[in-house]
Design an enzyme around this catalytic site. Structure first.
Site, short mmCIF file in Angstrom:
data_model
loop_
_atom_site.label_atom_id
_atom_site.label_comp_id
_atom_site.label_asym_id
_atom_site.label_seq_id
_atom_site.Cartn_x
_atom_site.Cartn_y
_atom_site.Cartn_z
N CYS A 30 0.83 -1.21 0.00
CA CYS A 30 0.00 0.00 0.00
C CYS A 30 0.87 1.26 0.00
CB CYS A 30 -0.90 -0.05 1.23
SG CYS A 30 -1.70 1.50 1.66
N CYS A 33 0.18 3.71 2.83
CA CYS A 33 0.67 3.13 4.08
C CYS A 33 2.16 3.41 4.25
CB CYS A 33 0.44 1.62 4.10
SG CYS A 33 -1.28 1.12 4.04
#
Length: 104
Positions: A30, A33
């Site tokens: 991600c 993230c």
């Protein structure tokens, strides 16, 4: 306090023993993230009296399912074992620090 990388047992243990806790549900693939990671690490250093950790949703899918994590990053805040706040997506550091300060 150092950033904690939770698994199911350490997560439940921390949830039961600490008053305030912040948990970043994330994944290695991600992009947002990865951008949020250093922010979470910095907060863990600044707020030594608060448990701050991360849960890799691919390694701990049952935890992600328990809290209904549908997208990452999702940051959950707990107080006395109960979820008190949820932020979905990467946000500025002040958003997280404000919640921590309000709930100390």
């Amino acid at each position: 306090m150092a950033l904690i990388h939770f698994n199911e047992s350490t997560f439940d243990e921390a949830l039961n023993s600490k008053e305030l806790m912040m948990v970043d549900f994330w994944a290695t693939w991600c992009g947002p993230c990865k951008m949020l990671g250093p922010v979470i690490e910095q907060l863990a250093e600044e707020y030594e009296d608060i448990t701050i950790g991360k849960v890799d949703v691919d390694e701990c899918p049952a935890l992600a399912q328990r809290y209904g994590i549908m997208s990452v990053p999702t940051v959950l805040f707990f107080k006395n074992g109960e979820e008190i706040e949820r932020k979905i997506g990467a946000m500025p550091p002040m958003v997280y620090s404000d919640i921590l300060d309000e709930n100390k």
